[in-house]
Design a protein around this motif. Structure first.
Motif, PDB file in Angstrom:
ATOM      1  N   PRO A   1     -13.211  25.824  45.221  1.00 43.08           N
ATOM      2  CA  PRO A   1     -13.817  24.543  45.484  1.00 43.08           C
ATOM      3  C   PRO A   1     -13.712  23.641  44.251  1.00 43.08           C
ATOM      4  O   PRO A   1     -13.642  24.117  43.131  1.00 43.08           O
ATOM      5  CB  PRO A   1     -15.283  24.887  45.783  1.00 43.08           C
ATOM      6  CG  PRO A   1     -15.276  26.331  46.103  1.00 43.08           C
ATOM      7  CD  PRO A   1     -14.157  26.939  45.310  1.00 43.08           C
ATOM      8  N   HIS A   2     -13.709  22.347  44.483  1.00 48.22           N
ATOM      9  CA  HIS A   2     -13.735  21.404  43.374  1.00 48.22           C
ATOM     10  C   HIS A   2     -15.153  21.343  42.825  1.00 48.22           C
ATOM     11  O   HIS A   2     -16.080  20.941  43.524  1.00 48.22           O
ATOM     12  CB  HIS A   2     -13.290  20.026  43.837  1.00 48.22           C
ATOM     13  CG  HIS A   2     -11.886  20.012  44.344  1.00 48.22           C
ATOM     14  ND1 HIS A   2     -10.809  20.301  43.546  1.00 48.22           N
ATOM     15  CD2 HIS A   2     -11.385  19.777  45.576  1.00 48.22           C
ATOM     16  CE1 HIS A   2      -9.684  20.215  44.258  1.00 48.22           C
ATOM     17  NE2 HIS A   2     -10.015  19.909  45.497  1.00 48.22           N
ATOM     18  N   PRO A   3     -15.391  21.726  41.563  1.00 45.38           N
ATOM     19  CA  PRO A   3     -16.751  21.879  41.048  1.00 45.38           C
ATOM     20  C   PRO A   3     -17.541  20.591  40.988  1.00 45.38           C
ATOM     21  O   PRO A   3     -18.760  20.613  41.058  1.00 45.38           O
ATOM     22  CB  PRO A   3     -16.525  22.463  39.643  1.00 45.38           C
ATOM     23  CG  PRO A   3     -15.135  22.092  39.268  1.00 45.38           C
ATOM     24  CD  PRO A   3     -14.374  22.102  40.558  1.00 45.38           C
TER      25      PRO A   3
ATOM     26  N   ILE B   1     -19.987  20.051  43.952  1.00 43.81           N
ATOM     27  CA  ILE B   1     -20.937  21.110  44.274  1.00 43.81           C
ATOM     28  C   ILE B   1     -22.153  20.974  43.373  1.00 43.81           C
ATOM     29  O   ILE B   1     -22.022  20.740  42.174  1.00 43.81           O
ATOM     30  CB  ILE B   1     -20.296  22.501  44.081  1.00 43.81           C
ATOM     31  CG1 ILE B   1     -19.024  22.624  44.936  1.00 43.81           C
ATOM     32  CG2 ILE B   1     -21.275  23.598  44.458  1.00 43.81           C
ATOM     33  CD1 ILE B   1     -18.284  23.918  44.705  1.00 43.81           C
ATOM     34  N   SER B   2     -23.352  21.124  43.944  1.00 41.95           N
ATOM     35  CA  SER B   2     -24.568  20.978  43.156  1.00 41.95           C
ATOM     36  C   SER B   2     -24.713  22.131  42.172  1.00 41.95           C
ATOM     37  O   SER B   2     -24.157  23.217  42.375  1.00 41.95           O
ATOM     38  CB  SER B   2     -25.789  20.941  44.077  1.00 41.95           C
ATOM     39  OG  SER B   2     -26.012  22.224  44.638  1.00 41.95           O
ATOM     40  N   PRO B   3     -25.472  21.926  41.088  1.00 42.90           N
ATOM     41  CA  PRO B   3     -25.705  23.015  40.136  1.00 42.90           C
ATOM     42  C   PRO B   3     -26.307  24.252  40.785  1.00 42.90           C
ATOM     43  O   PRO B   3     -25.935  25.384  40.453  1.00 42.90           O
ATOM     44  CB  PRO B   3     -26.684  22.388  39.128  1.00 42.90           C
ATOM     45  CG  PRO B   3     -26.447  20.928  39.221  1.00 42.90           C
ATOM     46  CD  PRO B   3     -26.093  20.665  40.664  1.00 42.90           C
TER      47      PRO B   3
ATOM     48  N   ARG C   1     -16.130  28.938  38.327  1.00 40.74           N
ATOM     49  CA  ARG C   1     -16.200  29.022  36.858  1.00 40.74           C
ATOM     50  C   ARG C   1     -17.496  28.412  36.344  1.00 40.74           C
ATOM     51  O   ARG C   1     -18.112  28.932  35.414  1.00 40.74           O
ATOM     52  CB  ARG C   1     -14.989  28.297  36.248  1.00 40.74           C
ATOM     53  CG  ARG C   1     -13.654  28.972  36.508  1.00 40.74           C
ATOM     54  CD  ARG C   1     -12.530  28.266  35.763  1.00 40.74           C
ATOM     55  NE  ARG C   1     -11.237  28.886  36.033  1.00 40.74           N
ATOM     56  CZ  ARG C   1     -10.431  28.531  37.020  1.00 40.74           C
ATOM     57  NH1 ARG C   1     -10.793  27.541  37.835  1.00 40.74           N
ATOM     58  NH2 ARG C   1      -9.280  29.145  37.215  1.00 40.74           N
ATOM     59  N   THR C   2     -17.900  27.299  36.953  1.00 42.21           N
ATOM     60  CA  THR C   2     -19.160  26.673  36.553  1.00 42.21           C
ATOM     61  C   THR C   2     -20.330  27.607  36.836  1.00 42.21           C
ATOM     62  O   THR C   2     -21.259  27.723  36.036  1.00 42.21           O
ATOM     63  CB  THR C   2     -19.360  25.345  37.298  1.00 42.21           C
ATOM     64  OG1 THR C   2     -18.268  24.473  37.014  1.00 42.21           O
ATOM     65  CG2 THR C   2     -20.661  24.668  36.883  1.00 42.21           C
ATOM     66  N   GLY C   3     -20.293  28.281  37.973  1.00 44.40           N
ATOM     67  CA  GLY C   3     -21.349  29.237  38.294  1.00 44.40           C
ATOM     68  C   GLY C   3     -21.407  30.363  37.292  1.00 44.40           C
ATOM     69  O   GLY C   3     -22.497  30.775  36.870  1.00 44.40           O
TER      70      GLY C   3
ATOM     71  N   PRO D   1     -19.956  17.209  54.935  1.00 43.62           N
ATOM     72  CA  PRO D   1     -18.488  17.317  54.990  1.00 43.62           C
ATOM     73  C   PRO D   1     -17.823  17.883  53.743  1.00 43.62           C
ATOM     74  O   PRO D   1     -16.951  18.760  53.854  1.00 43.62           O
ATOM     75  CB  PRO D   1     -18.050  15.865  55.242  1.00 43.62           C
ATOM     76  CG  PRO D   1     -19.193  15.261  55.984  1.00 43.62           C
ATOM     77  CD  PRO D   1     -20.419  15.879  55.397  1.00 43.62           C
ATOM     78  N   ALA D   2     -18.215  17.435  52.551  1.00 47.40           N
ATOM     79  CA  ALA D   2     -17.552  17.909  51.328  1.00 47.40           C
ATOM     80  C   ALA D   2     -17.754  19.404  51.133  1.00 47.40           C
ATOM     81  O   ALA D   2     -16.823  20.136  50.792  1.00 47.40           O
ATOM     82  CB  ALA D   2     -18.061  17.143  50.115  1.00 47.40           C
ATOM     83  N   MET D   3     -18.981  19.877  51.369  1.00 46.58           N
ATOM     84  CA  MET D   3     -19.251  21.294  51.173  1.00 46.58           C
ATOM     85  C   MET D   3     -18.535  22.138  52.225  1.00 46.58           C
ATOM     86  O   MET D   3     -18.036  23.229  51.926  1.00 46.58           O
ATOM     87  CB  MET D   3     -20.766  21.548  51.239  1.00 46.58           C
ATOM     88  CG  MET D   3     -21.181  22.954  50.838  1.00 46.58           C
ATOM     89  SD  MET D   3     -20.884  23.308  49.095  1.00 46.58           S
ATOM     90  CE  MET D   3     -19.605  24.541  49.208  1.00 46.58           C
TER      91      MET D   3
END
Length: 286
Positions: free
Chosen positions: A4-6, A9-11, A33-35, A114-116
């Protein structure tokens, strides 16, 4: 592997997605990676909290996730539920796990904005794609009507089968009036089925009082980059509010399920309850 594009996406979605993966509840396709960065950054505070007997964010998240899993599986195994709609599914692996576990015994619909949903579809494609019994759909939980409303989503399901609506990490984003509106829509959507069940987490004011608890709530608000609302004070008040919207419910304390939930952190579990409610005259299982 598709990722997914980070930036969209919410924190909380990044972090919770990695918590599930780190504890064997998910597949690496759901981890970002952010997660991973957030999980490692918060590992120290979580470890310290557990050592001194305080609630950790990780402990609270795992308690709510596992108890929802437990109660949903119980309803499916009992033959009460054959269809599930998870609203605001985010990066939750629950749909993938339950579809893998039960196959065509259930229909699992993951619903989100939609994005999620676009991100979730990429993830599922990396895991073999969607199937007739496991699919995604766009929904706006605040919509009263229209193609993205919950009513429209539920209209795509078999009206002869028992159906559950699941929300996790959603209710405490909103003030009381908005929550009541959602619950009314959930109750109305579930009445079209012979059995309708609602499962959700909820943080109560009664469970989050005192300086330490207030600090935990403040930390959580900072973490989600927005205010965490505690629209109800007690379990009894919540049950009355549910009843006013057409849902007959009870609030479950995860600590009461310590035997069934492995490695339950009591302090973290004490910060959250699980709503188990039904639409109509049926009484929820104890």
């Amino acid at each position: 592997m598709a990722r997914p594009h980070p930036e969209t996406i919410s924190p909380t979605a990044h972090y919770t997605g990695y918590v599930w993966f780190a504890h064997g509840l998910s597949h690496e396709a759901f981890a970002t990676r952010t997660g991973r960065f957030m999980y490692r950054a918060l590992r120290g505070p979580n470890v310290i909290a557990r050592r001194v007997g305080l609630a950790s964010l990780e402990g609270m998240l795992l308690a709510r996730h596992r108890l929802i899993d437990l109660r949903l599986a119980h309803a499916i195994d009992a033959g009460e539920i054959q269809q599930v709609v998870e609203v605001a599914a985010g990066l939750s692996p629950r749909g993938w796990r339950f579809a893998t576990r039960y196959g065509d015994r259930i229909t699992y619909v993951e619903a989100d904005l939609p994005a999620m949903i676009a991100h979730k579809r990429r993830i599922l494609a990396a895991l073999g794609g969607q199937a007739a019994h496991h699919r995604t759909i766009e929904v706006n939980a605040l919509a009263e009507a229209g193609p993205a409303s919950l009513a429209a989503v539920c209209a795509t399901l078999d009206p002869a089968k028992g159906t559950a609506i699941v929300t996790e990490g959603l209710i405490n984003y909103f003030e009381r009036d908005i929550v009541l509106g959602m619950w009314r829509r959930f109750a109305a959507a579930l009445r079209r089925f012979p059995r309708g069940r609602y499962l959700s987490d909820l943080m109560l004011r009664d469970d989050n009082r005192g300086s330490i608890s207030t600090g935990f709530a403040w930390f959580l608000s900072a973490f989600v980059r927005g205010r965490v609302h505690l629209p109800f004070e007690t379990a009894e008040q919540t049950q009355r509010a549910l009843a006013s919207t057409g849902l007959t419910g009870i609030l479950l304390d995860p600590r009461a399920f310590a035997i069934e939930i492995a490695d339950l952190e009591a302090a973290g579990a004490s910060r959250v309850r699980i709503i188990e409610a039904v639409a109509g005259p049926e009484t929820p299982a104890g």
